[in-house]
Design a protein around this motif. Structure first.
Motif, PDB file in Angstrom:
ATOM      1  N   ILE A  51       0.822  -1.204   0.000  1.00 35.95           N
ATOM      2  CA  ILE A  51       0.000   0.000   0.000  1.00 35.95           C
ATOM      3  C   ILE A  51       0.860   1.260   0.000  1.00 35.95           C
ATOM      4  O   ILE A  51       0.442   2.314  -0.508  1.00 35.95           O
ATOM      5  CB  ILE A  51      -0.969  -0.007   1.214  1.00 35.95           C
ATOM      6  CG1 ILE A  51      -2.055   1.061   1.059  1.00 35.95           C
ATOM      7  CG2 ILE A  51      -0.198   0.169   2.511  1.00 35.95           C
ATOM      8  CD1 ILE A  51      -3.022   0.816  -0.047  1.00 35.95           C
ATOM      9  N   LEU A  52       2.080   1.186   0.542  1.00 37.89           N
ATOM     10  CA  LEU A  52       2.969   2.341   0.551  1.00 37.89           C
ATOM     11  C   LEU A  52       3.327   2.782  -0.867  1.00 37.89           C
ATOM     12  O   LEU A  52       3.431   3.985  -1.147  1.00 37.89           O
ATOM     13  CB  LEU A  52       4.235   2.026   1.343  1.00 37.89           C
ATOM     14  CG  LEU A  52       4.056   1.798   2.847  1.00 37.89           C
ATOM     15  CD1 LEU A  52       5.355   1.265   3.457  1.00 37.89           C
ATOM     16  CD2 LEU A  52       3.620   3.075   3.535  1.00 37.89           C
ATOM     17  N   ILE A  65       4.107   9.302   7.401  1.00 33.49           N
ATOM     18  CA  ILE A  65       3.390   8.055   7.623  1.00 33.49           C
ATOM     19  C   ILE A  65       3.996   7.294   8.792  1.00 33.49           C
ATOM     20  O   ILE A  65       5.209   7.095   8.850  1.00 33.49           O
ATOM     21  CB  ILE A  65       3.437   7.164   6.354  1.00 33.49           C
ATOM     22  CG1 ILE A  65       2.840   7.908   5.152  1.00 33.49           C
ATOM     23  CG2 ILE A  65       2.706   5.843   6.592  1.00 33.49           C
ATOM     24  CD1 ILE A  65       3.040   7.184   3.824  1.00 33.49           C
ATOM     25  N   ILE A  66       3.151   6.890   9.714  1.00 33.12           N
ATOM     26  CA  ILE A  66       3.566   5.953  10.760  1.00 33.12           C
ATOM     27  C   ILE A  66       2.917   4.614  10.450  1.00 33.12           C
ATOM     28  O   ILE A  66       1.700   4.526  10.269  1.00 33.12           O
ATOM     29  CB  ILE A  66       3.175   6.456  12.157  1.00 33.12           C
ATOM     30  CG1 ILE A  66       4.002   7.700  12.505  1.00 33.12           C
ATOM     31  CG2 ILE A  66       3.401   5.367  13.204  1.00 33.12           C
ATOM     32  CD1 ILE A  66       3.789   8.225  13.909  1.00 33.12           C
ATOM     33  N   TYR A  67       3.738   3.586  10.376  1.00 34.59           N
ATOM     34  CA  TYR A  67       3.323   2.262   9.919  1.00 34.59           C
ATOM     35  C   TYR A  67       3.466   1.289  11.084  1.00 34.59           C
ATOM     36  O   TYR A  67       4.576   0.898  11.451  1.00 34.59           O
ATOM     37  CB  TYR A  67       4.214   1.851   8.745  1.00 34.59           C
ATOM     38  CG  TYR A  67       3.718   0.699   7.914  1.00 34.59           C
ATOM     39  CD1 TYR A  67       2.953   0.925   6.778  1.00 34.59           C
ATOM     40  CD2 TYR A  67       4.039  -0.618   8.243  1.00 34.59           C
ATOM     41  CE1 TYR A  67       2.513  -0.128   5.993  1.00 34.59           C
ATOM     42  CE2 TYR A  67       3.599  -1.675   7.467  1.00 34.59           C
ATOM     43  CZ  TYR A  67       2.840  -1.414   6.337  1.00 34.59           C
ATOM     44  OH  TYR A  67       2.407  -2.467   5.554  1.00 34.59           O
ATOM     45  N   VAL A  68       2.336   0.941  11.693  1.00 32.76           N
ATOM     46  CA  VAL A  68       2.346   0.070  12.869  1.00 32.76           C
ATOM     47  C   VAL A  68       1.937  -1.336  12.452  1.00 32.76           C
ATOM     48  O   VAL A  68       0.852  -1.543  11.905  1.00 32.76           O
ATOM     49  CB  VAL A  68       1.390   0.598  13.957  1.00 32.76           C
ATOM     50  CG1 VAL A  68       1.425  -0.324  15.179  1.00 32.76           C
ATOM     51  CG2 VAL A  68       1.749   2.019  14.361  1.00 32.76           C
ATOM     52  N   THR A  80      11.250  -2.580   2.362  1.00 35.56           N
ATOM     53  CA  THR A  80      11.876  -2.660   1.037  1.00 35.56           C
ATOM     54  C   THR A  80      11.042  -1.967  -0.037  1.00 35.56           C
ATOM     55  O   THR A  80      11.475  -1.859  -1.194  1.00 35.56           O
ATOM     56  CB  THR A  80      12.075  -4.131   0.617  1.00 35.56           C
ATOM     57  OG1 THR A  80      10.793  -4.752   0.411  1.00 35.56           O
ATOM     58  CG2 THR A  80      12.830  -4.903   1.684  1.00 35.56           C
ATOM     59  N   ARG A  81       9.866  -1.476   0.308  1.00 33.96           N
ATOM     60  CA  ARG A  81       8.969  -0.866  -0.676  1.00 33.96           C
ATOM     61  C   ARG A  81       9.479   0.510  -1.102  1.00 33.96           C
ATOM     62  O   ARG A  81      10.173   1.212  -0.357  1.00 33.96           O
ATOM     63  CB  ARG A  81       7.564  -0.727  -0.084  1.00 33.96           C
ATOM     64  CG  ARG A  81       6.919  -2.046   0.307  1.00 33.96           C
ATOM     65  CD  ARG A  81       6.615  -2.902  -0.903  1.00 33.96           C
ATOM     66  NE  ARG A  81       5.890  -4.118  -0.513  1.00 33.96           N
ATOM     67  CZ  ARG A  81       5.390  -4.997  -1.391  1.00 33.96           C
ATOM     68  NH1 ARG A  81       5.525  -4.797  -2.691  1.00 33.96           N
ATOM     69  NH2 ARG A  81       4.751  -6.069  -0.963  1.00 33.96           N
ATOM     70  N   ASP A  82       9.099   0.903  -2.302  1.00 35.79           N
ATOM     71  CA  ASP A  82       9.483   2.203  -2.840  1.00 35.79           C
ATOM     72  C   ASP A  82       8.395   3.221  -2.519  1.00 35.79           C
ATOM     73  O   ASP A  82       7.421   3.351  -3.255  1.00 35.79           O
ATOM     74  CB  ASP A  82       9.686   2.093  -4.354  1.00 35.79           C
ATOM     75  CG  ASP A  82      10.117   3.406  -4.990  1.00 35.79           C
ATOM     76  OD1 ASP A  82      10.459   4.350  -4.226  1.00 35.79           O
ATOM     77  OD2 ASP A  82      10.095   3.502  -6.231  1.00 35.79           O
ATOM     78  N   PHE A  83       8.566   3.913  -1.409  1.00 41.36           N
ATOM     79  CA  PHE A  83       7.567   4.914  -1.027  1.00 41.36           C
ATOM     80  C   PHE A  83       8.014   6.328  -1.385  1.00 41.36           C
ATOM     81  O   PHE A  83       7.535   7.314  -0.813  1.00 41.36           O
ATOM     82  CB  PHE A  83       7.202   4.798   0.456  1.00 41.36           C
ATOM     83  CG  PHE A  83       8.361   4.525   1.383  1.00 41.36           C
ATOM     84  CD1 PHE A  83       9.171   5.549   1.841  1.00 41.36           C
ATOM     85  CD2 PHE A  83       8.622   3.237   1.811  1.00 41.36           C
ATOM     86  CE1 PHE A  83      10.227   5.302   2.707  1.00 41.36           C
ATOM     87  CE2 PHE A  83       9.679   2.974   2.693  1.00 41.36           C
ATOM     88  CZ  PHE A  83      10.486   4.012   3.142  1.00 41.36           C
ATOM     89  N   LYS A  84       8.934   6.415  -2.340  1.00 40.06           N
ATOM     90  CA  LYS A  84       9.407   7.682  -2.901  1.00 40.06           C
ATOM     91  C   LYS A  84       9.991   8.568  -1.797  1.00 40.06           C
ATOM     92  O   LYS A  84      10.755   8.096  -0.975  1.00 40.06           O
ATOM     93  CB  LYS A  84       8.294   8.386  -3.675  1.00 40.06           C
ATOM     94  CG  LYS A  84       7.697   7.547  -4.787  1.00 40.06           C
ATOM     95  CD  LYS A  84       8.725   7.129  -5.823  1.00 40.06           C
ATOM     96  CE  LYS A  84       8.100   6.305  -6.947  1.00 40.06           C
ATOM     97  NZ  LYS A  84       9.102   5.802  -7.906  1.00 40.06           N
TER      98      LYS A  84
END
Length: 208
Positions: A51-52, A65-68, A80-84
């Motif tokens: 989703i990121l 963004i805080i990702y819990v 490892t995601r590309d969240f720019k």
């Protein structure tokens, strides 16, 4: 540790698409257009983090963004995601143990509450409600048994899922808690509601 998907983290996306095709994905993606630039966002139970990358297609920078996520392996995959150029802080905790004074513009809780027994679902709802800004948006996506048509097969699939998760020791509950009455009690407004997979998946954008 309950409600922890470490055991199937690497297979989770494949399994969900095997059963629901892209319905779970589309239900979440279609809500992202409501994210305003420079928003503060709380994502709870985001899984593998795909989703990121979808959020980054809407806003490539400016988001905080805080990702819990309770699963350490899910966190590792998400990192490892590309969240720019968005700022993402990863927190490996159950949401019940997450403490912050920050208020958020947007919250995402995809398929979160179907993990909890009813009283803990209500507790988590109250915790998250207190962290959402006035007029903030809550992207709520989960399974639904409210639609009349096909209730028998939806109940069968849901029961099979809970049996599977119980066998491998993942989730604490064996039934779905209807969360919409809690939103109604707090006078949330429905900005948009869409249904997927023959109305088995409900995607609602609530405004506080």
């Amino acid at each position: 540790m309950i409600n922890n998907y470490d055991k199937i983290a690497n297979q989770y996306d494949f399994l969900s698409r095997l059963v629901f095709f892209k319905s779970q994905v589309n239900a979440q993606i279609n809500q992202l257009k409501y994210i305003a630039e420079n928003s503060s966002i709380l994502i709870v139970g985001g899984g593998t983090g795909w989703i990121l990358e979808e959020i980054a297609k809407i806003h490539a920078s400016g988001l905080q963004i805080i990702y819990v996520e309770i699963s350490e392996k899910m966190i590792s995959l998400s990192q490892t995601r590309d969240f720019k150029n968005n700022k993402v802080e990863f927190i490996n905790l159950g949401i019940e143990d997450f403490k912050t004074d920050q208020l958020f513009d947007v919250m995402l809780t995809p398929f979160l509450f179907d993990n909890f027994i009813e009283h803990r679902a209500e507790m988590v709802f109250e915790l998250l409600h207190s962290r959402l800004k006035k007029t903030g948006l809550w992207f709520f996506v989960d399974f639904s048994l409210n639609a009349k048509n096909g209730r028998w097969w939806k109940s069968l699939i849901l029961k099979s899922m809970y049996v599977f998760f119980k066998l491998i020791g993942i989730v604490e509950t064996n039934k779905l808690t209807d969360m919409h009455p809690l939103f109604n009690k707090k006078s949330y407004l429905v900005v948009e509601q869409q249904f997927y997979y023959a109305s088995f998946i409900s995607a609602t954008v609530y405004q506080k």
